[in-house]
Write an enzyme that holds these catalytic residues in place. Structure first.
Site, mmCIF file in Angstrom:
data_model
loop_
_atom_site.group_PDB
_atom_site.id
_atom_site.type_symbol
_atom_site.label_atom_id
_atom_site.label_comp_id
_atom_site.label_asym_id
_atom_site.label_seq_id
_atom_site.Cartn_x
_atom_site.Cartn_y
_atom_site.Cartn_z
ATOM 1 N N SER A 133 0.825 -1.200 0.000
ATOM 2 C CA SER A 133 0.000 0.000 0.000
ATOM 3 C C SER A 133 0.866 1.258 0.000
ATOM 4 C CB SER A 133 -0.902 -0.022 1.238
ATOM 5 O OG SER A 133 -1.676 1.136 1.246
ATOM 6 N N GLY A 134 0.560 2.138 -0.907
ATOM 7 C CA GLY A 134 1.283 3.401 -1.005
ATOM 8 C C GLY A 134 2.526 3.300 -1.860
ATOM 9 N N ASN A 150 -1.134 5.515 3.197
ATOM 10 C CA ASN A 150 -1.264 6.176 1.881
ATOM 11 C C ASN A 150 -2.421 7.164 1.945
ATOM 12 O OD1 ASN A 150 -1.524 6.889 -0.771
ATOM 13 N ND2 ASN A 150 -1.907 4.807 -1.528
ATOM 14 N N THR A 186 -1.630 2.744 -8.002
ATOM 15 C CA THR A 186 -2.679 3.550 -8.642
ATOM 16 C C THR A 186 -2.057 4.601 -9.559
ATOM 17 O OG1 THR A 186 -3.950 3.226 -6.638
ATOM 18 C CG2 THR A 186 -4.768 4.876 -8.147
ATOM 19 N N GLU A 201 -1.064 -4.761 3.211
ATOM 20 C CA GLU A 201 -1.215 -3.794 4.308
ATOM 21 C C GLU A 201 -0.866 -4.424 5.647
ATOM 22 O OE1 GLU A 201 -4.762 -0.834 2.711
ATOM 23 O OE2 GLU A 201 -5.215 -2.328 4.215
ATOM 24 N N GLY A 252 -2.901 -2.729 -2.065
ATOM 25 C CA GLY A 252 -1.601 -3.365 -1.796
ATOM 26 C C GLY A 252 -1.558 -4.006 -0.420
ATOM 27 N N SER A 281 -5.318 5.867 -0.665
ATOM 28 C CA SER A 281 -5.249 4.411 -0.719
ATOM 29 C C SER A 281 -6.502 3.832 -1.369
ATOM 30 C CB SER A 281 -5.095 3.867 0.704
ATOM 31 O OG SER A 281 -4.970 2.480 0.663
ATOM 32 N N SER A 282 -6.274 2.913 -2.310
ATOM 33 C CA SER A 282 -7.420 2.265 -2.956
ATOM 34 C C SER A 282 -8.036 1.319 -1.941
ATOM 35 C CB SER A 282 -6.957 1.472 -4.175
ATOM 36 O OG SER A 282 -6.197 2.283 -5.012
HETATM 37 N N1 LIG Z 1 6.257 7.286 -9.102
HETATM 38 C C1 LIG Z 1 5.976 8.063 -8.083
HETATM 39 N N2 LIG Z 1 6.732 9.139 -7.826
HETATM 40 C C2 LIG Z 1 6.449 9.929 -6.816
HETATM 41 N N3 LIG Z 1 5.452 9.753 -5.966
HETATM 42 C C3 LIG Z 1 4.690 8.691 -6.144
HETATM 43 C C4 LIG Z 1 4.907 7.791 -7.215
HETATM 44 N N4 LIG Z 1 3.970 6.833 -7.180
HETATM 45 C C5 LIG Z 1 3.204 7.123 -6.102
HETATM 46 N N5 LIG Z 1 3.619 8.226 -5.502
HETATM 47 C C6 LIG Z 1 3.062 8.826 -4.295
HETATM 48 O O1 LIG Z 1 2.619 7.798 -3.457
HETATM 49 C C7 LIG Z 1 1.253 7.957 -3.174
HETATM 50 C C8 LIG Z 1 0.589 6.627 -3.126
HETATM 51 O O2 LIG Z 1 0.575 6.095 -4.398
HETATM 52 P P1 LIG Z 1 -0.577 5.138 -4.889
HETATM 53 O O3 LIG Z 1 -1.860 5.630 -4.413
HETATM 54 O O4 LIG Z 1 -0.388 4.906 -6.292
HETATM 55 O O5 LIG Z 1 -0.214 3.843 -4.054
HETATM 56 P P2 LIG Z 1 -0.882 2.443 -4.147
HETATM 57 O O6 LIG Z 1 0.186 1.478 -4.367
HETATM 58 O O7 LIG Z 1 -1.944 2.498 -5.160
HETATM 59 O O8 LIG Z 1 -1.504 2.289 -2.740
HETATM 60 P P3 LIG Z 1 -2.792 1.470 -2.288
HETATM 61 O O9 LIG Z 1 -2.433 0.066 -2.407
HETATM 62 O O10 LIG Z 1 -2.965 1.907 -0.915
HETATM 63 O O11 LIG Z 1 -3.843 1.925 -3.180
HETATM 64 C C9 LIG Z 1 0.695 8.832 -4.260
HETATM 65 O O12 LIG Z 1 -0.363 9.603 -3.781
HETATM 66 C C10 LIG Z 1 1.863 9.694 -4.592
HETATM 67 O O13 LIG Z 1 1.896 10.809 -3.733
#
Ligand SMILES: Nc1ncnc2c1ncn2[C@@H]1O[C@H](COP(=O)(O)OP(=O)(O)OP(=O)(O)O)[C@@H](O)[C@H]1O
Length: 979
Positions: free
Chosen positions: A17-18, A67, A22, A296, A294, A70-71
């Site tokens: 997660s994070g 996050n 997404t 958690e 992701g 977070s999805s």
């Molecule tokens: N490539 C990147 N470069 C910089 N910051 C990033 C990048 N990818 C993600 N982030 C930062 O990390 C945060 C979390 O990313 P994201 O929501 O895509 O995580 P996730 O893997 O989808 O989490 P979850 O599983 O909780 O949904 C984003 O809001 C952004 O601020």
């Protein structure tokens, strides 16, 4: 690959997660939007694909401790492409939204973004309509985490994005009104407070919120109130309503909020799907994007974390199966030399969770269904009993003294592939059951809110069967997801979280090392390094690159493996660059593949040009064949038409000839059908010919003799009239048979002999009349006497030749005063001589004739003209006899003239003595001088001449040699007096 091989693909994005899953999926969508070819009509599909994201994020994402975005649901999105690679549509499948977040959030976490966005960004009127205040702190469901406002999140801006996205993905005003009504009612529900009355039953002291909920959901407030505080128990035949305790009422309220939100989210996904659907049902290729919550690990992990981590476990399993395991197995299967690489296979953990009858989910379900008092604790005991021996399972009871401290009484620990997670069983049963009291269901089924109406179907109430538990549903949906994924070609994105504090540019080595380890990236790398970058079935490889080798292009007829071998030899692969398996070629380095791709790209242009040329030639040939065929058809028709016309004409001709012959054979028969037409034809022919043979003048007695068959046939008066008119131009002529026609002509002729108006405005006798008089005289003189008369009769006398009427008295006077010697050649005219004379006398040509005529006239009139002789033959010689007594005269004048009849006639009329003309048979005699005679003998000898022999005899040959003209044009005559 999708476009070239027409295969379906998916991209699995994994990471905790994070880590950025997404964000990565959004980047992929943006990449498609920018790089894929696009048509204007398909821009809408693209925009919908892109804008579905913020809407889903607003309703399905929330701030967690790990996050800020977070999805809280799993999302699998199929993007459909047409054969050109244009994105034309999509489909989204959502997985297990974390509904519990609607009613409860941990410290530092938030509810779903949409609630905060609505309060922050919604217009005043909208909030007033929904009965909401702008402050999220006023709502219990939004304020439990104590972080309603988060600096990294801009709810106002996000609201604007979501609002505009709504309009693009086909949300109507009505949809939005209902949707916001549901959101507001959830918030109002959270604020419904219960009190316990003295009987221990729950009551709602303040119904303000209930009224708003009832209004927004379109239900009756009292029914809603009762449903929240009472429960309907169904006995065999009757229903009993019993009041709920305070605790159960709170549970009912939260269950209602979760159910409303959960089902609305499903409705939302369906709505987006209906706007993304591509109505063209031709075959599409798809790229699936899997962005799922992701892995958690929180301080307190519940049922949701258990499901999320189980999901990640399954995806990791898929990855291991399709990469590490499958790849190594493939080398082995293909007979490629390979040293196996060890890796951790998490199948054992997956089995621990989802094995039938033995796995944790099955045990949980059992506990939920089991009659009797089942609690979360009893569930834990069951786990200890059934899976207690499993290496990846631990409880406080099972753990040794070391681990015991870290596990609570209500907890169990699973050793996931990504690490150990301790789950608290509290709420497992309740959440797995996801029970909504029937009473509340009935209220929601009766809702007037259109979305709720679609979400809560009355049919559901009639179904008495127990719905599958949340855990089982999730397990089933995951296994169908894996089936979808297995049927597609995989690509992976592995997201690595750099630090736990959401800080930019900070890399926590330990954390990263841990992730790399549990993700199995090292093993992957090893397999990749030792293995091959690319592999392809011989058929596919050959099909794609066969154009690079003349032996394989355009068709290779041998086995594909040999074709590939020939191809790579031609391209020049070195032995370390590739390996040939049983069914596939393995290319070790990416650079080799890239070089081959580049070569292919280059040759593609040449191929395209050739294909285009061939295609165009084919089109042209087809067009030409079509045209030729059309021309041939046209020609055939035209020839046919001509032939038919000719045949018709021939038939007609044959028919006509036959009729003609038949008519000819029967011509002498009485008029009958056999000869009728023939006679008509003969008559017509006769009449047509007649116009060329009508009498030319009154003297012409000729008349075209009609054929025998017409002798008895009477021509109609009208027909004859027409013929005669055509022939003579006499419109008044009434034509009747020949004698009458001549009469008519004679009448016409005499009519012309009238007076004419001369220059001096006097009416004088017309020239026709004079001519008539002359012709009558000629007739009297020569008719039946001289040869050639009949022929000359038709020749009109020319006015240009001088006659009496033309002599001007003044000129005569002038001439008379001159002394003219007679008996000698007076004027010898030849062309030259005449011109000399003309100059001498300064007379006009006409005056010269006049002079000549006057002299002759004088000579004849005053010198005792004895007579004029001419032979009865057709010659033109005349002898003018003068009186031999007249000593002044030397002798007779012998003259020759072409127009002898005219000359003699005019001479006779000049002297007004008709009896002087003597037409002599045989030779002509003339007097040379007094007492001396000459003879003109007419001979029909061969020589054309006139000659005089010694005794003075003049012999005239058949055609005169000397032309002596009398009286007319200078060029036509001369006077010669023989001496
Ligand atoms: N490539 C990147 N470069 C910089 N910051 C990033 C990048 N990818 C993600 N982030 C930062 O990390 C945060 C979390 O990313 P994201 O929501 O895509 O995580 P996730 O893997 O989808 O989490 P979850 O599983 O909780 O949904 C984003 O809001 C952004 O601020």
């Amino acid at each position: 690959m999708m476009c070239s091989e027409l295969t379906n693909h998916f991209i699995l994005i994994s990471g905790e997660s994070g880590a950025g899953k997404t964000e990565a999926s959004k980047k992929i969508l943006q990449y498609f939007a920018v790089t894929c070819p696009m048509t204007e009509s398909l821009q809408i599909a693209r925009d919908r694909l892109l804008l579905s994201n913020p809407v889903l994020e607003a309703f399905g994402n929330a701030k967690t401790l790990r996050n800020d975005n977070s999805s809280r649901f799993g999302k699998y999105m199929d993007i459909q492409f047409d054969y050109k690679g244009i994105p034309v549509g999509g489909h989204i499948i959502s997985y297990l939204i974390e509904k519990s977040r609607v009613v409860y959030q941990n410290q530092g976490e938030r509810n779903f973004h949409i609630f905060y966005q609505l309060l922050e960004g919604g217009e005043e009127e909208l909030l007033a309509y929904l009965g909401l205040e702008r402050d999220p702190q006023l709502y219990k469901y939004l304020s439990q985490g104590h972080c309603a406002k988060e600096s990294s999140i801009n709810d106002k801006n996000d609201w604007k994005t979501v609002s505009s996205a709504f309009s693009v993905i086909d949300f109507t005003e009505d949809d939005l009104e209902n949707l916001f009504g549901i959101l507001a009612s959830v918030l109002h529900l959270g604020n419904v407070c219960f009190e316990e009355n003295h009987q221990g039953c729950a009551t709602i002291p303040d119904t303000h919120e209930i009224k708003w909920i009832a209004k927004l959901l379109g239900v009756h407030p009292s029914i809603l109130l009762e449903a929240l505080t009472h429960r309907k128990i169904e006995a065999k035949t009757e229903e009993v309503i019993c009041p709920l305790t305070l605790e159960l009422s709170v549970y009912a309220r939260d269950a209602m909020a979760k159910a409303i939100y959960g089902r609305t989210f499903t409705w939302l996904v369906n709505k987006i799907n209906s706007s993304l659907v591509n109505k063209d049902f031709t075959k599409k290729t798809v790229i699936g994007l899997l962005d799922i919550y992701g892995f958690e690990v929180f301080d307190k992990n519940g049922f949701e974390q258990f499901c999320i981590n189980y999901c990640n476990e399954k995806l990791q399993q898929l990855l291991i199966e399709r990469t590490l395991k499958a790849e190594q197995a493939e080398y082995e299967m293909e007979g490629i030399e390979w040293e196996p690489i060890q890796y951790f296979n998490n199948k054992i953990i997956c089995d621990l969770v989802d094995e039938r009858h033995k796995g944790i989910i099955s045990i949980l379900d059992e506990e939920c269904i089991r009659p009797g008092p089942a609690t979360d604790l009893s569930f834990l005991e069951k786990l200890e009993e059934k899976v207690g021996q499993h290496a990846h399972f631990q409880t406080r009871k099972l753990a040794g003294p070391k681990g015991r401290k870290r596990i609570g009484w209500m907890e169990f620990r699973l050793s996931h592939y990504a690490g150990e997670v301790t789950y608290c069983t509290k709420g497992f049963l309740e959440k797995n059951n996801d029970l909504l009291y029937r009473h509340l269901k009935e209220v929601l089924c009766s809702s007037k809110n259109r979305i709720l109406k679609e979400c809560f179907l009355v049919a559901e109430l009639e179904n008495r069967r127990r719905p599958p538990t949340v855990g089982t549903q999730f397990k089933n949906s995951l296994s169908s997801l894996l089936e979808i994924l297995i049927s597609k070609e995989p690509s992976y994105i592995r997201c690595i979280k750099p630090n736990e504090r959401k800080e930019p540019s900070k890399f926590d080595d330990l954390l990263i090392r841990h992730q790399i380890k549990y993700l199995g990236l090292m093993e992957h790398l090893r397999v990749r390094r030792a293995g091959f970058a690319h592999r392809r079935k011989y058929e596919h490889f050959l099909q794609r690159y066969k154009s690079l080798c003349p032996d394989t292009w355009p068709h290779w007829h041998g086995p594909p493996a040999e074709g590939v071998e020939r191809l790579i030899q031609y391209i020049g692969y070195t032995p370390e660059e590739y390996k040939l398996g049983r069914t596939k070629i393995f290319i070790r380095f990416p650079r080799t593949l890239f070089a081959t791709e580049d070569a292919f790209e280059f040759s593609k242009h040449q191929l395209v040009a050739r294909i285009q040329a061939t295609y165009k030639a084919c089109l042209e040939r087809r067009a030409y064949v079509r045209k030729r065929h059309a021309a041939i058809t046209l020609e055939a028709h035209w020839r046919g038409a001509l032939a038919r016309k000719l045949a018709k004409r021939r038939k007609w001709a044959v028919w006509t000839v036959r009729k003609f012959i038949k008519g000819f054979i029967n011509r002498n028969k009485p008029l009958c059908p056999d000869n009728e037409e023939f006679i008509v034809f003969v008559r017509k022919n006769y009449i047509l010919n007649l116009r060329y043979h009508v009498p030319k003048n009154v003297l012409d007695k000729s008349w075209l003799r009609p054929p025998g068959i017409l002798e008895n046939v009477r021509m109609t008066r009208r027909l004859l009239l027409q013929v005669t008119r055509a022939a003579t131009g006499l419109s008044w002529c009434i034509f009747v048979p020949p004698p009458l026609a001549r009469k008519a002509l004679a009448k016409h002729f005499f009519a012309r002999l009238s007076y004419e108006k001369c220059r001096s405005s006097q009416f004088v006798l017309s020239s026709q009349w004079r001519l008539m008089q002359q012709k009558v005289v000629t007739s009297e003189l020569f008719r039946g006497k001289k040869e050639g008369y009949a022929e000359a009769l038709n020749q009109p006398f020319a006015n240009s030749r001088i006659d009496e009427g033309d002599i001007n008295p003044k000129v005569l006077q002038l001439i008379s005063s001159e002394k003219i010697q007679y008996g000698v050649p007076v004027i010898k005219y030849d062309r030259k001589g005449f011109r000399a004379r003309e100059r001498q006398f300064l007379l006009t040509q006409k005056a010269a004739y006049v002079v000549e005529l006057a002299k002759i006239k004088q000579k004849i009139a005053y010198s005792a003209l004895k007579g004029v002789s001419t032979s009865s033959l057709s010659d033109g010689i005349l002898v003018i006899h003068v009186s031999p007594e007249d000593s002044k005269q030397k002798g007779d004048a012998v003259l020759q003239c072409e127009h002898i009849f005219e000359a003699i006639t005019k001479l006779v009329m000049l002297v007004k003595r008709g009896n002087i003309v003597n037409v002599v048979q045989g030779s002509l005699r003339f007097c040379i001088s007094p007492g001396k005679e000459g003879t003109i003998v007419f001979d029909t000898g061969p020589e054309e001449q006139i000659y005089k022999d010694k005794n003075g005899q003049l012999t005239v040959g058949e055609v005169e040699i000397f032309k002596y003209y009398f009286g007319f044009k200078a060029s036509e005559f001369s006077v010669y007096v023989l001496s």
